[in-house]
Enzyme design. Structure first.
Site, PDB file in Angstrom:
ATOM      1  N   GLN A 237       0.822  -1.205   0.000  1.00  0.00           N
ATOM      2  CA  GLN A 237       0.000   0.000   0.000  1.00  0.00           C
ATOM      3  C   GLN A 237       0.858   1.257   0.000  1.00  0.00           C
ATOM      4  O   GLN A 237       0.354   2.361  -0.168  1.00  0.00           O
ATOM      5  CB  GLN A 237      -0.943   0.007   1.216  1.00  0.00           C
ATOM      6  CG  GLN A 237      -2.078  -1.011   1.092  1.00  0.00           C
ATOM      7  CD  GLN A 237      -3.065  -0.959   2.255  1.00  0.00           C
ATOM      8  OE1 GLN A 237      -3.275  -1.964   2.907  1.00  0.00           O
ATOM      9  NE2 GLN A 237      -3.674   0.178   2.513  1.00  0.00           N
ATOM     10  N   ARG A 384      -9.637  -0.155   7.099  1.00  0.00           N
ATOM     11  CA  ARG A 384     -10.573   0.755   6.450  1.00  0.00           C
ATOM     12  C   ARG A 384     -10.912   1.954   7.328  1.00  0.00           C
ATOM     13  O   ARG A 384     -12.072   2.305   7.547  1.00  0.00           O
ATOM     14  CB  ARG A 384     -11.843   0.035   6.032  1.00  0.00           C
ATOM     15  CG  ARG A 384     -12.520   0.798   4.886  1.00  0.00           C
ATOM     16  CD  ARG A 384     -13.648   0.051   4.259  1.00  0.00           C
ATOM     17  NE  ARG A 384     -14.143   0.813   3.129  1.00  0.00           N
ATOM     18  CZ  ARG A 384     -14.579   0.274   2.005  1.00  0.00           C
ATOM     19  NH1 ARG A 384     -14.564  -1.017   1.836  1.00  0.00           N
ATOM     20  NH2 ARG A 384     -15.019   1.028   1.027  1.00  0.00           N
ATOM     21  N   CYS A 385      -9.860   2.566   7.870  1.00  0.00           N
ATOM     22  CA  CYS A 385     -10.075   3.804   8.627  1.00  0.00           C
ATOM     23  C   CYS A 385      -8.745   4.510   8.721  1.00  0.00           C
ATOM     24  O   CYS A 385      -7.727   3.950   8.410  1.00  0.00           O
ATOM     25  CB  CYS A 385     -10.593   3.509  10.029  1.00  0.00           C
ATOM     26  SG  CYS A 385      -9.384   2.735  11.116  1.00  0.00           S
ATOM     27  N   GLU A 760     -13.304   5.443   3.926  1.00  0.00           N
ATOM     28  CA  GLU A 760     -13.283   4.804   5.235  1.00  0.00           C
ATOM     29  C   GLU A 760     -14.415   5.259   6.140  1.00  0.00           C
ATOM     30  O   GLU A 760     -14.721   4.612   7.141  1.00  0.00           O
ATOM     31  CB  GLU A 760     -11.917   5.065   5.861  1.00  0.00           C
ATOM     32  CG  GLU A 760     -10.844   4.539   4.905  1.00  0.00           C
ATOM     33  CD  GLU A 760      -9.434   4.819   5.313  1.00  0.00           C
ATOM     34  OE1 GLU A 760      -9.216   5.848   5.967  1.00  0.00           O
ATOM     35  OE2 GLU A 760      -8.549   4.010   5.002  1.00  0.00           O
TER      36      GLU A 760
END
Lengths: 806, 284
Positions: A237, A384-385, A760
């Site tokens: 990522q 996802r945040c 997110e």
């Protein structure tokens, strides 16, 4: 002479720029199985490496015998810590300032830990080799409960640093203690709490779960010994950061390392960190002289690569009798597992947990986080945040509900009473953040009206009465959530990872015929960057989005950036894209003025061209300007049309939203049904409404999973009991409800196009909405707090403990 | 998650299977749909040198309805069970239960023979076969024999089948009366938290015949004789149903797992059995 100019609207539509629901350009290949993922890569002579993993959560390694494995036909090498030690690679630094064993060095600290690395012709032979490696273990007492970590009889996990009283984030008070991190004013908060008219206290646990992307982690490492160049294709990522880290720990010069992230099948934070699999593949390629692939299987992924959450948040919240919140206190016990491998900005060992005052104007607050070692897998990534923001949002949205119960107030009213008002922005929070913008009352009122909140409460009361009369065994829960995120890390002055400032970048080249390529420091894992960043650029430079190629992920070609996670791509790289576009436009203006034989200031931008002010029939389109930049000698202007921008954001962005979940709960079976889910998101300027809707659907579905069943659970011996998708809840279309999406639009005042990031938000706001619905259903029977995940048996336990069963 | 190397055999007759089993003994296993065996092999929890695929034997496939007797070949898939119209007409309970097994992808591969012969108490068909009082047809080196489904299961993964025998077919009498297969699961694809198959026949307001069985609530499928005794001869009033449900719960012996603790499972078993009885009654 230019004759007819199409109307402005027509020309804007042709660009597919900002605000267009442009179809995702990536999907043509993804939906046809034509993506190019790491495991699709085949190279001549490529070998496959895989791990011998520990069956124990805590054990000393007495011996490792690799003879039988090495004697198998097709096994080329078996690496152990002893082989890596001369290279200094048996341990590696983590992103959190700790270090982590690459291969077990004398002991193992969690089940699934990497013990030895077998390199073989293919993954079949590698697995045979794994079975043939004989490891002799001596089991040690296991620590799974972080609250027992500092007891006298607690086993010491990290003997390597047992006597170090100072860690990467300050003093350590016990060998199993990692750090204490504080934010806010402790004395003032305690004083406010002690004098409070009303005070509610609760332990809020956000359980351990896992990002579980569809594609697991993996890489192909290839060391070319002739030119000394190492290339690693992997599920990264943050490819540029990986290159720098790889250079620092391997000693290979950074220009001789090329990191490539090909298509990535979801990341959700799982692919931010550096894993032993990457290091071992690199070493194995150096040793064998051929490319080496490593790809996790699903059980490896769930057991060993980065988990998320595992925060025990003890909270206190105080208010006046009328419901005006006066103070918030939180002490978090953070279970980090065996190594502190969180992926947070360096100065934030608990991420942005101090956004835990949420959407509320809370004058006084204090937060302390203690990081603890246990015999569990390392991680603590932002699933996802943004960093620890889901934890913060869940904490405050539960505490608001708990306070509402204590006050006897409606939780929607309590929220409205305490929202930061629109006229208070930019707002300085008690825990040190400057919220850039927001309009919470508008979003809240819109949400409550959309679901007919009063009507729902009336229906709930009727259902409760029917339940009391024995006419039904189903209750209705109304789950509310108003969340504020903090994303877009971030300003270099306070955000870095291993000393690398968290700016991001975009480089644009306009081709002579008026099409373009843009390269970014980020990397899409399914977010649709090639679609949306082209839209930003289309609006900035007047070239149709379909004529702009987007490229990311190859460190040899893309400009340096810190990658994609924490909803940072749009706030940071999106800003860089707009700024680079503006540089292009500035140069284009000079070229246009020259071509039109007027002064630079006498032309003005008009969608896709520069026109002479007051004479719109005299213009040069971007296409014409692009060609001119390559074939005209323009005095004082360099040929070509290129620009690069490195963007250091002045502040974070603060997306927010209002969610309402209506849930039916069967008290006898513990089963749930989501009857309605309304999600209003305010992510500032909306680049592609269709992609936003898709992001919201995906994030809500992950939130549903987490709230209703998804967990990484350990038994008391540290065995993972949820290591397959049979027990680790991944919702299918069957379990996924229908979502109603909505929006308000409050642009970020400091972002070049006002965008804030959205990917997110639905996970951050969704989890409290689902969880609050469960709590709300049982509120009238006396429930104040019950820990997630709310799977069938845990909901049944709530009903059972409240005396709702015969 | 890679199985160790094995020899793959695909005979086209039952005799061919038996001779391979006789030759390789404990080193050989037959595979039907593979949903239970292959994962276990991939996790190397079992080491099998010879895998005998039953997929090539046409005599093991298909449904036949002969008068009052229904016979289903062992290699008939769950998808075929769910979509066979004649079978749905003759024994609608089979379709109802089949559609609750796992998901469509699994049902395309999974077979009724594999489902019942493996002895996994979590499988749905063994419980259903208790309800239907089915007969299993086995073939081995010594020839053919029949075993009642209610006598087949000894413990988890231990059955009356000998190592060198294979299950070739199941048969049962065409059911009559009301029926239901009720199942609670966590998600699509999951095994039952609790499931129950019920059949009820009513003549003149009195229950003349009944059958109640449970799935995944003990280490074998459970036929609930006491529950049946309570129902038969009664008018199926609320009190009787309560007694029958209690008897069924009493016959269960679940273990705690990720689906939940024992007290929860027993409670849900009661809810599911009651649902199944109520539903069967409504169709009787």
């Amino acid at each position: 002479m230019n004759e007819s100019i199409p109307p402005k609207e027509e020309r804007m539509a042709a660009l597919s720029g900002l605000g267009t629901s442009r179809k995702r350009v990536e999907d043509a290949r993804f939906t046809q199985g034509k993506g190019n993922y790491v495991d699709d890569m085949k190279m001549p002579g490529m070998l496959f490496g895989d791990f011998v993993r520990s069956p124990y959560a805590h054990a000393r390694i007495k011996s490792i015998n690799t003879e039988a494995a090495l004697s198998l036909p097709g096994v080329h090498a078996v690496l152990t810590a002893a082989d890596l030690e001369p290279l200094g690679l048996h341990w590696m630094p983590t992103l959190a300032g700790d270090k982590q064993m690459v291969l077990a060095d004398g002991k193992v600290l969690f089940q699934g830990q990497e013990v030895a690395y077998v390199v073989a012709d293919d993954r079949y032979v590698a697995d045979d080799g794994i079975q043939a490696v004989m490891v002799e273990y001596e089991e040690l007492p296991v620590l799974v409960d972080p609250f027992k970590a500092e007891l006298n009889d607690a086993p010491v996990l990290r003997e390597d640093i047992a006597d170090q009283s100072e860690g990467a984030h300050g003093p350590r008070r016990h060998p199993n203690h990692i750090f204490t991190w504080e934010s806010g004013d402790r004395a003032a908060t305690e004083s406010v709490l002690s004098e409070a008219e009303v005070m509610a206290e609760e332990m809020v646990y956000y359980h351990r779960t896992h990002p579980c992307p569809l594609e697991t982690c993996g890489c192909v490492a290839s060391m070319d010994k002739v030119n000394g160049k190492l290339t690693v294709w992997g599920t990264f990522q943050a490819p540029h950061a990986v290159r720098t880290v790889a250079s620092l720990i391997s000693g290979i010069a950074e220009h001789n390392i090329r990191i490539v992230s090909p298509d990535i099948g979801g990341g959700f934070g799982n692919k931010v960190g550096v894993y032993p699999g990457y290091i071992c593949a690199i070493v194995a390629s150096i040793v064998t002289g051929v490319p080496v692939k490593w790809v996790e299987d699903r059980m490896d992924n769930l057991m060993a690569t980065a988990f998320a959450r595992d925060y025990w948040m003890q909270g206190k919240i105080s208010a006046t009798k009328e419901g005006k919140i006066t103070g918030l206190w939180c002490h978090t016990t953070a279970d980090h597992g065996a190594f502190d491998a969180c992926a947070d900005p360096t100065k934030f060992p608990a991420g942005f947990m101090n956004i835990c005052t949420g959407s509320y104007d809370i004058p006084t607050a204090y937060l302390a986080v203690d990081g603890i070692y246990t015999n569990k897998a390392p991680g603590g990534v932002a699933y996802r945040c943004s960093f620890r923001v889901t934890e913060a949002a869940y904490f405050i949205e539960r505490m608001i509900e708990v306070l509402a119960i204590k006050l006897g107030m409606d939780a929607a009213d309590l929220r409205a009473k305490n929202f930061i008002r629109k006229d208070q922005f930019p707002y300085q929070s008690a825990l040190g953040w400057e919220y850039d913008s927001g309009d919470y009352h508008t979003s809240w009122n819109k949400a409550l009206a959309a679901v007919d909140y009063q009507g729902l409460r009336a229906e709930q009361a009727e259902r409760l009465a029917a339940f009391g009369r024995g006419e039904t065994r189903k209750l209705i829960g109304i789950g509310l959530s108003h969340f504020t995120e903090i994303v877009g890390a971030g300003p270099v002055k306070n955000c870095d990872i291993l000393g690398l400032g968290m700016f991001d970048s975009c480089e644009i080249r306009i081709h002579p015929t008026g099409s373009a390529i843009a390269r970014l420091g980020t990397i899409s894992q399914g977010q649709g960057h090639a679609t949306t960043f082209a839209q930003i650029l289309a609006s900035e430079i007047g070239i149709p989005a379909e004529d702009i190629t987007l490229e990311e992920g190859d460190t040899d070609t893309a400009p340096y950036g810190l990658g994609t996670y924490g909803s940072r791509s749009t706030p940071v790289a999106g800003a860089a894209t707009a700024m680079a576009g503006r540089k292009i436009r500035a140069k284009a203006q000079m070229i246009a003025a020259y071509l039109l034989e007027v002064h630079d200031n006498d032309v003005e931008w008009d969608v896709d061209r520069f026109s002479v002010k007051g004479a719109p029939e005299r213009f040069k389109t971007m296409k014409e300007i692009a060609f001119a930049s390559y074939n005209q000698a323009i005095p004082g202007v360099e040929p070509g049309l290129e620009a690069v921008s490195y963007y250091d954001p002045p502040n974070m962005t603060y997306p927010f939203g209002a969610y309402v979940c209506v849930m039916e709960i069967d008290v006898d079976t513990g089963t749930t049904e989501i009857r309605q889910f309304y999600a209003l998101d305010d992510c500032g300027t909306r680049i592609n409404p269709m992609i936003i809707e898709g992001q919201v659907h995906g994030g809500l579905t992950e939130a549903l999973a987490i709230a209703l069943g998804q967990e990484i659970a350990y038994d008391d011996q540290g065995n993972v009991t949820t290591g397959t998708l049979m027990d680790f809840f991944m919702p299918t279309a069957w379990e996924t409800p229908n979502y109603q999406t909505d929006f308000t639009e409050t642009p970020s005042p400091h972002h070049p196009i006002g965008a804030k990031g959205v990917g997110e938000s639905p996970n951050v706001g969704g989890v409290p909405a689902f969880s609050n619905a469960v709590h709300d259903a049982f509120k009238s029977f006396g429930l104040t707090q019950s820990h997630m995940p709310h799977d069938h048996w845990r909901i049944w336990k709530i009903a059972n403990s409240l005396g709702l069963h015969d | 998650m890679i199985a160790s190397a094995f020899e793959y055999h695909k005979p086209d007759t039952v005799d061919g299977v038996i001779s391979l089993l006789s030759k390789w003994g404990d080193d050989a296993r037959v595979v039907a749909g593979g949903h239970s065996l292959i994962p276990v092999m991939k996790q190397r929890m079992t080491d099998i040198s010879h895998l005998i695929d039953l997929g090539g034997i046409s005599e093991l496939k298909g449904v036949s309805i002969d008068g009052d007797t229904i016979t289903i070949g062992a290699m008939t898939t769950q998808h075929e069970l769910a979509t066979d119209e004649a079978l749905a007409e003759a024994a609608p309970l089979i379709r109802e239960a089949s559609l609750q097994i796992a998901d469509p992808q699994v049902r395309y591969m999974g077979t009724i023979g594999g489902n019942v012969a493996n002895g996994d108490p979590a499988n749905d068909m063994p419980g259903l076969m208790q309800t239907l009082d089915a007969t299993y047809h086995l073939t081995g080196p010594a020839g053919k024999r029949e075993v009642k489904a209610r006598d087949f299961y000894e413990a988890a993964y231990f059955t009356a089948r000998e190592d060198e025998e294979i299950l070739t077919a199941i048969s049962f009498a065409k059911p009559s009366g009301g029926f239901a297969y009720e199942k609670q699961k966590r998600k699509i694809g999951d095994y039952a938290t609790a499931a129950a198959g019920v059949m009820i026949t009513i003549v003149g307001g009195t229950c003349t015949a009944a059958s109640v069985a449970l799935t995944n609530l003990s280490d074998t499928p459970v036929y609930c004789g006491a529950a049946v005794d309570a129902l038969v001869g009664s008018s199926l009033d609320d009190t009787t149903i309560k007694v029958a449900v209690a008897a069924a719960v009493d016959a269960s012996d679940p273990v705690a797992d990720t689906r939940g603790p024992v007290d929860f499972k027993k409670y849900v078993a009661g809810v599911i059995v009651k649902k199944a009885i109520t539903s069967a009654l409504a169709r009787a």
